[in-house]
Design a protein around this motif. Sequence first.
Motif: not given
Length: 140
Positions: A61-66, A68-84
Amino acid sequence: MAREGGRARRRGQGELEGQVLGALREADGPVTAAWVRQRLGGDLAHTTVVTILTRLLAKDVVARERRGRSFVWTPTADVARLAALRMHRLLDGQRDREAVLASFVTALPPGDEQVLRALLDAADTGLPRSADTGEGRTED
């Protein structure tokens, strides 16, 4: 931990995941765990936020991308999908799925029951359906 009445309150199961995903969805683009932590009020440990983000990554439900030395995060789904996903996991852990589903459906308030019926009808016909607008529904 969240505070309630001056004392620490334990979050419900999945509540923190929903809050983290909600914060990500409010972002204008990819964000760091530190940004998420600050958005949630900063009372969580950085490692807790990273753990939750990693769990959400495993649930797809999230994606990450490196960056620098850390990751950045983006959602790939909404809270409804997480509840499902949570509902699926709970159902998958039961021996008698039919009994669990029957108990769930019979406990629904009338409005939710109608939404579920309309969604099931739409799934049977293959027509797209918006539960709140009646869009895509055909009359019998």
